[in-house]
Design an enzyme around this catalytic site. Structure first.
Site, PDB file in Angstrom:
ATOM      1  N   GLU A 193       0.833  -1.210   0.000  1.00 45.09           N
ATOM      2  CA  GLU A 193       0.000   0.000   0.000  1.00 45.09           C
ATOM      3  C   GLU A 193       0.864   1.255   0.000  1.00 45.09           C
ATOM      4  OE1 GLU A 193      -3.188   0.152  -0.200  1.00 45.09           O
ATOM      5  OE2 GLU A 193      -3.956  -1.786   0.441  1.00 45.09           O
ATOM      6  N   ASP A 329      -4.580  -9.669  -8.211  1.00 46.39           N
ATOM      7  CA  ASP A 329      -4.719  -8.669  -9.278  1.00 46.39           C
ATOM      8  C   ASP A 329      -3.450  -8.032  -9.832  1.00 46.39           C
ATOM      9  OD1 ASP A 329      -4.408  -7.142  -6.938  1.00 46.39           O
ATOM     10  OD2 ASP A 329      -6.477  -6.483  -6.900  1.00 46.39           O
ATOM     11  N   GLU A 525     -11.966   0.644 -10.747  1.00 43.59           N
ATOM     12  CA  GLU A 525     -11.531  -0.328 -11.768  1.00 43.59           C
ATOM     13  C   GLU A 525     -12.379  -0.338 -13.030  1.00 43.59           C
ATOM     14  OE1 GLU A 525     -12.080  -1.136  -8.568  1.00 43.59           O
ATOM     15  OE2 GLU A 525     -10.001  -1.249  -7.861  1.00 43.59           O
ATOM     16  N   THR A 611      -0.827   0.803 -10.209  1.00 43.90           N
ATOM     17  CA  THR A 611      -2.146   0.274  -9.851  1.00 43.90           C
ATOM     18  C   THR A 611      -2.944   1.254  -9.004  1.00 43.90           C
ATOM     19  OG1 THR A 611      -3.311  -1.703  -9.096  1.00 43.90           O
ATOM     20  CG2 THR A 611      -1.411  -1.011  -7.791  1.00 43.90           C
TER      21      THR A 611
END
Ligand SMILES: *[C@@H]1O[C@H](CO)[C@@H](O)[C@H](O)[C@H]1NC(C)=O
Ligand SMILES: *[C@@H]1O[C@H](CO)[C@@H](O)[C@H](O)[C@H]1NC(C)=O
Length: 621
Positions: A193, A329, A525, A611
């Site tokens: 993160e 992912d 997303e 991402t």
């Protein structure tokens, strides 16, 4: 509370299955490094062959706290980024014909609406939560779930720059330059993160602006994160004891980690090495890539890595759940993105992408049965079980979709263009259509976190099968009953009326068989993939699609201060909850804004998004 990546939040059932499964020094910088990198297009922004560094301590200040921490397990030989000239890769973006005046006017109106929504949130954040991680959008307070290093500010820096809000950008960059990584609001820091939000945020803001303070901050975040790699086998501690590391204590990688958390540090680490000329970060993440590459063909579903892995022993093959969604992912997403970033100089990422996608297409993608017989695909988790007789592993797919996995359409569109694989573009379209279909099918206009659907009757449910998939109302209702746990009675005479009761009570739109998690938490997303598909195909119909999505989200999530997550999207007026994650301003609104921009603003031929939607400069010839 642990900071959990949005893509990592586990639906309860997955958590349970996961627990079941669980039973079972160097500062060798390379002077002149970027001289080899060649120059960028004369384009929107600065080349990184010549960063504008007026303050020499940006790159060679070795007095920084995390840099001085003694290394217990130094790297014997540091791997540098290849020195060749970047290759000219195939064009990612479509060619866009000139638009007429009325199309342009509409597009700019929409873009303005997105900017206005962003500015409202930014103003509230500045006023009520400045330098905190998150604004709470109903109560106008603040929370610090990401280390207390101003996550929303750092995530928003590049959005401010892209929107041309330069005064605000300057104010935010000055404040960002003041953030200290020597202390944290958390005892346990999530390395992934922190990498995607903070390191990615600083790097993108630096790449866009050329502001050396931001590169310096990126390097400091990188120095902190690098300390998590000081373990006997140089695998990082992904859920990291900050205080112990700061005190110089011994560390070892855990015997359990989510594959996304260990396998998707490479884009930010590689970009940081390229930007600073210091190979340590590239070396650190390539060691993980080596382990992934070596074991990719030896898992229970060869081609994919399972969602949980063992970094302590370097074993990435033991678990039996395989997904492109939550918990995995970005390990897959970063394969084509590394290829794009590295200008073709790291060919193993393409090979890994191709192997992974071949398996996912065959096993994880499936076609749901929907009332309008739309030809759409969903990507789901696959579980493997050993066949007692043959000893082989048999895969079975769980018929559940997630909002999180909507990024996959964008990944295949990027890979399809970059590696000239037209079939990947076809899968990309069908996956994006699946996400858009789901947004439209829910009356409030947003996709829930997770949902179940019934497959087309066999054998036409596989992604590679083009046969028709006729709607069968009775089959749908039986599937609803089975999902509701009434398996035995799903075939009884009164099944239809009993199913109707479940459908009413659970507000299931036709086609859905269950909605296990009905929230929408401002996730990006779906618009991310719509955006990538628009930039790669030029299909203008996607502009209206995006506008419908934005309008629905804005209508339901707007609060007196900003925008709020929703507890249940299945009703006409979804209840709001007091949460606005930093990705709303860092990702969701950025993708909506870029959707309605000129296609050369942050062109995918020059930039690659991490991402967390932070655009990083690609190496180009
Ligand atoms: C502008 O182009 C769109 C197609 O993109 C077309 O539908 C529309 O009629 C055009 N408008 C004018 C005024 O030419
Ligand atoms: C940076 O921190 C110093 C000391 O805490 C403070 O005086 C200064 O106002 C801060 N600057 C910004 C731009 O926040």
């Amino acid at each position: 509370m642990l900071p959990l990546r949005r893509r990592i939040v586990l639906p309860l059932a997955m958590l349970l299955s996961l627990f079941v499964l669980l039973l079972l020094k160097s500062d060798n910088t390379t002077p002149g490094f970027w001289k080899q990198l060649g120059k960028q297009d004369a384009g929107s922004s600065r080349p990184y062959s010549k960063p504008v560094i007026t303050d020499p301590t940006v790159l060679n200040d070795d007095s920084y706290f995390w840099r001085k921490r003694p290394t217990r397990h130094p790297v014997a030989s540091l791997r540098s980024f290849p020195t060749g000239k970047p290759l000219a890769l195939p064009k990612v973006q479509a060619s866009f014909p000139k638009e007429n005046a009325s199309d342009k006017q509409l597009r700019l109106q929409r873009q303005k609406a997105v900017e206005t929504a962003f500015m409202r949130c930014w103003t509230s954040y500045s006023k009520h939560a400045w330098l905190q991680d998150e604004l709470t959008p109903l109560s106008g307070g603040a929370r610090n779930p990401f280390g207390g290093w101003a996550a929303t500010l750092v995530d928003s820096l590049d959005t401010l720059h892209i929107m041309g809000l330069h005064g605000e950008f300057e104010r935010a960059a000055a404040a960002a330059a003041n953030i200290s990584f020597e202390t944290s609001s958390l005892e346990q820091v999530n390395v992934f993160e922190t990498t995607i939000r903070y390191l990615g945020g600083f790097l993108a803001a630096y790449d866009l602006s050329g502001d050396p303070r931001l590169l310096k901050k990126a390097r400091e975040a990188g120095d902190m994160l690098y300390a998590a790699f000081d373990t006997p086998n140089r695998m990082p501690v992904t859920r990291w004891d900050f205080g112990k590391a700061a005190a110089g204590g011994p560390q070892e990688a855990a015997d359990w980690a989510l594959v996304a958390e260990i396998g998707s540090l490479c884009v930010e680490f590689t970009r940081l090495s390229l930007a600073t000329g210091d190979a340590r970060w590239f070396d650190a993440s390539e060691r993980i890539t080596d382990a992934l590459r070596a074991q990719q063909g030896r898992t229970q579903l060869p081609g994919l890595w399972p969602i949980s892995v063992n970094p302590r022993d370097g074993v990435f093959t033991a678990d039996n759940t395989f997904s492109l969604g939550a918990m995995a992912d970005s390990v897959f997403e970063y394969l084509p993105k590394m290829a794009a970033l590295a200008g073709g100089l790291l060919p193993h990422y393409r090979a890994m992408y191709e192997d992974a996608m071949a398996t996912a297409i065959r096993h994880n993608f499936w076609r749901p049965m929907v009332p309008d017989e739309a030809d759409i695909l969903i990507s789901s988790s696959v579980h493997t079980a050993r066949d007692g007789a043959t000893g082989a592993f048999t895969p079975s797919v769980e018929r559940v979709g997630q909002h999180l996995v909507c990024f996959a359409g964008g990944m295949l569109a990027l890979g399809g263009r970059l590696f000239r694989k037209p079939e990947h573009m076809e899968y990309a379209k069908k996956l994006v259509d699946g996400c858009v279909w789901t947004y439209r099918a829910v009356p409030s206009g947003m996709m829930p976190e997770t949902f179940a659907m019934a497959p087309c009757p066999p054998p036409s449910s596989s992604a590679t099968d083009d046969r028709a998939c006729p709607w069968d109302e009775a089959a749908w209702k039986r599937a609803v009953l089975r999902e509701a746990g009434a398996g035995e009675d799903a075939d009884a005479d009164d099944f239809a009326s009993r199913a109707d009761a479940v459908i009413r009570e659970r507000r299931l739109p036709r086609g859905f068989t269950a909605i296990p998690d009905a929230r929408y938490i401002l996730r990006p997303e779906a618009i991310e993939s719509v955006f990538v598909l628009y930039r790669t195909t030029g299909d203008r119909a996607l502009l209206d699609t995006a506008w419908d999505m934005f309008s629905a989200i804005q209508r339901h999530t707007e609060t007196a201060y900003a925008n709020a997550a929703l507890a249940d999207v299945t009703g006409a007026t979804p209840p709001q909850t007091d949460s606005m994650e930093s990705f709303w301003m860092g990702e969701t609104l950025k993708y909506f804004y870029l959707m309605f921009s000129e296609p050369n603003l942050v062109s995918l031929d020059e930039w690659v998004f991490n991402t967390e939607a932070h655009p990083l400069r690609r190496l180009v010839p």
